[in-house]
Motif scaffolding. Structure first.
Motif, PDB file in Angstrom:
ATOM      1  N   VAL A 145      46.530  31.074  34.709  1.00 16.09           N
ATOM      2  CA  VAL A 145      46.843  32.226  33.847  1.00 16.09           C
ATOM      3  C   VAL A 145      45.771  33.295  34.052  1.00 16.09           C
ATOM      4  CG1 VAL A 145      47.141  33.024  31.470  1.00 16.09           C
ATOM      5  CG2 VAL A 145      48.002  30.766  32.134  1.00 16.09           C
ATOM      6  N   LYS A 146      46.179  34.443  34.566  1.00 17.83           N
ATOM      7  CA  LYS A 146      45.224  35.543  34.803  1.00 17.83           C
ATOM      8  C   LYS A 146      45.173  36.498  33.617  1.00 17.83           C
ATOM      9  CE  LYS A 146      43.396  36.228  38.363  1.00 17.83           C
ATOM     10  NZ  LYS A 146      42.078  35.696  38.791  1.00 17.83           N
ATOM     11  N   GLU A 147      46.326  36.649  32.951  1.00 16.27           N
ATOM     12  CA  GLU A 147      46.394  37.638  31.855  1.00 16.27           C
ATOM     13  C   GLU A 147      47.264  37.104  30.728  1.00 16.27           C
ATOM     14  OE1 GLU A 147      48.203  41.153  33.414  1.00 16.27           O
ATOM     15  OE2 GLU A 147      46.599  41.522  34.859  1.00 16.27           O
ATOM     16  N   ILE A 148      46.855  37.444  29.508  1.00 12.29           N
ATOM     17  CA  ILE A 148      47.736  37.174  28.357  1.00 12.29           C
ATOM     18  C   ILE A 148      48.141  38.538  27.776  1.00 12.29           C
ATOM     19  CG2 ILE A 148      47.905  36.162  26.054  1.00 12.29           C
ATOM     20  CD1 ILE A 148      45.955  34.009  26.938  1.00 12.29           C
TER      21      ILE A 148
ATOM     22  N   TRP B 166      37.817  34.547  23.514  1.00  5.84           N
ATOM     23  CA  TRP B 166      37.923  33.365  24.381  1.00  5.84           C
ATOM     24  C   TRP B 166      38.421  33.771  25.773  1.00  5.84           C
ATOM     25  CZ3 TRP B 166      42.265  30.936  26.637  1.00  5.84           C
ATOM     26  CH2 TRP B 166      41.955  29.757  27.325  1.00  5.84           C
ATOM     27  N   CYS B 167      39.391  34.700  25.819  1.00  8.83           N
ATOM     28  CA  CYS B 167      39.904  35.160  27.120  1.00  8.83           C
ATOM     29  C   CYS B 167      38.771  35.820  27.910  1.00  8.83           C
ATOM     30  CB  CYS B 167      41.037  36.172  26.936  1.00  8.83           C
ATOM     31  SG  CYS B 167      42.567  35.421  26.398  1.00  8.83           S
ATOM     32  N   ALA B 168      37.982  36.669  27.216  1.00  4.80           N
ATOM     33  CA  ALA B 168      36.888  37.361  27.912  1.00  4.80           C
ATOM     34  C   ALA B 168      35.905  36.335  28.468  1.00  4.80           C
ATOM     35  CB  ALA B 168      36.175  38.317  26.958  1.00  4.80           C
ATOM     36  N   ASP B 169      35.571  35.309  27.667  1.00  2.00           N
ATOM     37  CA  ASP B 169      34.628  34.271  28.113  1.00  2.00           C
ATOM     38  C   ASP B 169      35.197  33.456  29.275  1.00  2.00           C
ATOM     39  OD1 ASP B 169      33.058  35.137  26.063  1.00  2.00           O
ATOM     40  OD2 ASP B 169      33.509  33.453  24.711  1.00  2.00           O
ATOM     41  N   SER B 170      36.529  33.387  29.343  1.00  2.00           N
ATOM     42  CA  SER B 170      37.147  32.562  30.398  1.00  2.00           C
ATOM     43  C   SER B 170      37.584  33.396  31.603  1.00  2.00           C
ATOM     44  CB  SER B 170      38.376  31.835  29.839  1.00  2.00           C
ATOM     45  OG  SER B 170      38.140  31.335  28.574  1.00  2.00           O
ATOM     46  N   GLY B 171      37.265  34.681  31.586  1.00  2.00           N
ATOM     47  CA  GLY B 171      37.610  35.541  32.729  1.00  2.00           C
ATOM     48  C   GLY B 171      39.096  35.858  32.813  1.00  2.00           C
ATOM     49  N   MET B 172      39.737  35.896  31.654  1.00  2.00           N
ATOM     50  CA  MET B 172      41.188  36.152  31.612  1.00  2.00           C
ATOM     51  C   MET B 172      41.415  37.482  30.901  1.00  2.00           C
ATOM     52  SD  MET B 172      43.509  33.179  29.999  1.00  2.00           S
ATOM     53  CE  MET B 172      42.463  31.855  30.443  1.00  2.00           C
ATOM     54  N   GLY B 173      42.381  38.250  31.338  1.00  2.00           N
ATOM     55  CA  GLY B 173      42.672  39.515  30.646  1.00  2.00           C
ATOM     56  C   GLY B 173      43.442  39.246  29.353  1.00  2.00           C
ATOM     57  N   PHE B 174      43.173  40.034  28.308  1.00  2.00           N
ATOM     58  CA  PHE B 174      43.947  39.935  27.065  1.00  2.00           C
ATOM     59  C   PHE B 174      44.407  41.342  26.712  1.00  2.00           C
ATOM     60  CE2 PHE B 174      44.384  39.863  22.378  1.00  2.00           C
ATOM     61  CZ  PHE B 174      45.305  38.829  22.266  1.00  2.00           C
TER      62      PHE B 174
END
Ligand SMILES: Cc1cc2nc3c(=O)[nH]c(=O)nc-3n(C[C@H](O)[C@H](O)[C@H](O)COP(=O)(O)OP(=O)(O)OC[C@H]3O[C@@H](n4cnc5c(N)ncnc54)[C@H](O)[C@@H]3O)c2cc1C
Length: 446
Positions: A99-102, A122-130
């Motif tokens: 998952v790259k982006e939510i 949590w997304c920012a800490d996991s390198g995921m876009g929110f």
């Protein structure tokens, strides 16, 4: 080899058509998988028979089917949202998807804002876009401000500015979006819809007859005649779109476009809805405290018996009783009658508006924090742009004006006019004067 994907998280937007956030996810360049979380934090406070949960459950089922029919999947889980998202991301990794982006549509209530900031962190800490998108209202709270940047607290100037901002927008905020015209779905493993019983609810919550009061197509005749008929509770003069707006089973844009085509008056009501969303966003304290602080000085009566009579529709005031019984039986109450019953509780019984607000929150299928708090604070006089405190609705004159033949009252209070009907629990003249005196004393205190 992992496949990059985007996750679209549905909350109060239970549809594919004209869904801004889903359109953005599908335009992200990654295949998309949908997700719905039956939020334990919200559900655990509800009773086991709750038609709103049934309505959501029914529509999540329909949405899963719509995803399948268009070749995709929507996952549905029960739990705390952050944990559900974390588990889902992990499970998708096991299946070879990263998952790259939510993407999700923004919600403005205080709980939603804090929930989303936790997920965003949590997304920012996991390198995921929110990514949050505006779908639930036409113009978000920050878009309609006074020239000095302050939020409006009076409806009429807010509404004027709302129209101005809409006209000046570079991209038409009313333009529909078709998520299926872009991108693709991710081929993930399907998961079954959690059963209502497994989440602690009676299966009966999900019986469609439970939300029959809202089962009306939007029709041009009702909207065109809205200005003349909207205050007559015995007629089909309003649209019953509130439940659909609450859970996004219709798009707000489609309704606003309909309003522009058929009725300015009805459009104005949709703008009231946005006004109250903006008020709750800018003044989150108003969910529990008086918008105008000095109204919290009113010494509300702890009248448990009066409150119980009001809840049961046994006050001896026919229009009040009819409204409360309609609410208890169907989960809906006509707007004019909501105003009358709310005023009766706050003024005639001098009971804290918060008691009534909580009761409505429990019973209304279209319950929405912003509009409910807005309506209650309007009735108690404590809200922004509220009626002055000394204007006390007379429930009998209201009935004479809006239900002169008693058609509405007779439907809900069949014993009205017979010896079986209760006598008024409080005399109008006395109650009116008591309310005015009490408000005046509290508001003029130094
Ligand atoms: C004490 C009180 C509590 C209320 N609680 C709620 C609530 O929890 N949820 C809710 O959606 N509405 C609430 N309202 C507003 C209003 O009563 C309902 O939106 C309306 O009765 C819904 O019926 P309808 O869909 O047929 O409305 P229509 O008259 O057809 O109006 C169309 C839409 O405009 C919006 N709207 C209409 N009137 C208002 C209003 N006064 N304020 C904000 N939006 C409005 C609603 O989204 C509604 O569906 C409350 C009003 C009062 C006085």
């Amino acid at each position: 080899m992992m496949t990059d994907i985007s996750l679209f998280w549905h909350r109060r937007d239970l549809r594919i058509a004209d869904n801004k956030g889903l359109f953005a996810a599908r335009s992200s360049g990654h295949p998309v998988v949908g997700l719905f979380c039956f939020d334990r934090h919200i559900l655990e406070r509800l009773q086991s028979l709750d038609r709103r949960v049934g309505y959501i459950h029914h529509h999540v089922g329909l949405l899963q089917q719509a995803y399948r029919e268009s070749g995709g999947h929507m996952l549905a889980h029960h739990g705390h949202p952050l944990e559900v998202i974390q588990r889902t991301v992990k499970d998708l990794e096991r299946q070879g998807f990263k998952v790259k982006e939510i993407h999700t549509n923004r919600d403005y209530s205080p709980y939603s804002v804090s929930r989303d900031s936790g997920v965003a962190q949590w997304c920012a800490d996991s390198g995921m876009g929110f990514h949050l998108h505006e779908d639930h209202v036409i113009l978000p709270p920050e878009a309609v401000l006074k020239d000095d940047g302050a939020p409006y607290t009076v409806f009429t100037p807010y509404s004027r500015k709302w129209h101005k901002v809409l006209e000046a927008a570079h991209q038409d905020p009313l333009a529909p979006s078709d998520p299926l015209s872009e991108g693709s779905w991710a081929s993930v493993e399907a998961v079954p819809l959690p059963a209502l019983e497994s989440m602690g609810f009676d299966a009966e919550s999900g019986t469609p007859s439970g939300w029959a009061a809202f089962d009306r197509p939007l029709d041009a005749d009702t909207v065109s005649a809205y200005a003349e008929r909207r205050d007559i509770p015995s007629q089909i003069g309003t649209t019953r779109m509130s439940l659909h707006l609450r859970f996004g089973t219709v798009s707000t844009r489609s309704l606003v476009r309909f309003g522009f085509e058929h009725s300015d008056k009805w459009l104005t009501e949709l703008i009231w809805r946005e006004f109250y969303q903006a008020i709750l966003h800018h003044f989150p304290h108003s969910a529990q405290d008086a918008f105008r602080a000095k109204y919290d000085r009113i010494p509300w009566r702890q009248d448990e018996d009066g409150f119980a009579a009001w809840c049961a529709g046994r006050t001896g005031y026919p229009l009040v009783d009819a409204g409360m019984r309609e609410l208890n039986e169907t989960g809906f109450m006509h707007n004019r009658v909501r105003m009358v019953v709310a005023s009766f509780l706050c003024k005639h019984l001098l009971v804290d508006w918060r008691w009534g607000e909580r009761y409505f929150a429990e019973k209304l299928l279209d319950f929405e924090l912003a509009s409910n708090v807005g309506g209650w604070q309007w009735a108690s006089g404590s809200g922004c742009d509220a009626a002055p405190y000394f204007r006390v609705f007379n429930p009998e004159s209201q009935m004479k004006k809006f239900d002169p033949q008693g058609h509405y009252v007779k439907r809900w209070v069949p014993e009205w006019g017979t010896p079986d009907y209760v006598a008024p629990i409080v005399e109008h003249k006395f109650a009116r004067q008591r309310a005015i005196d009490t408000y005046k004393a509290a508001l003029t205190e130094v």
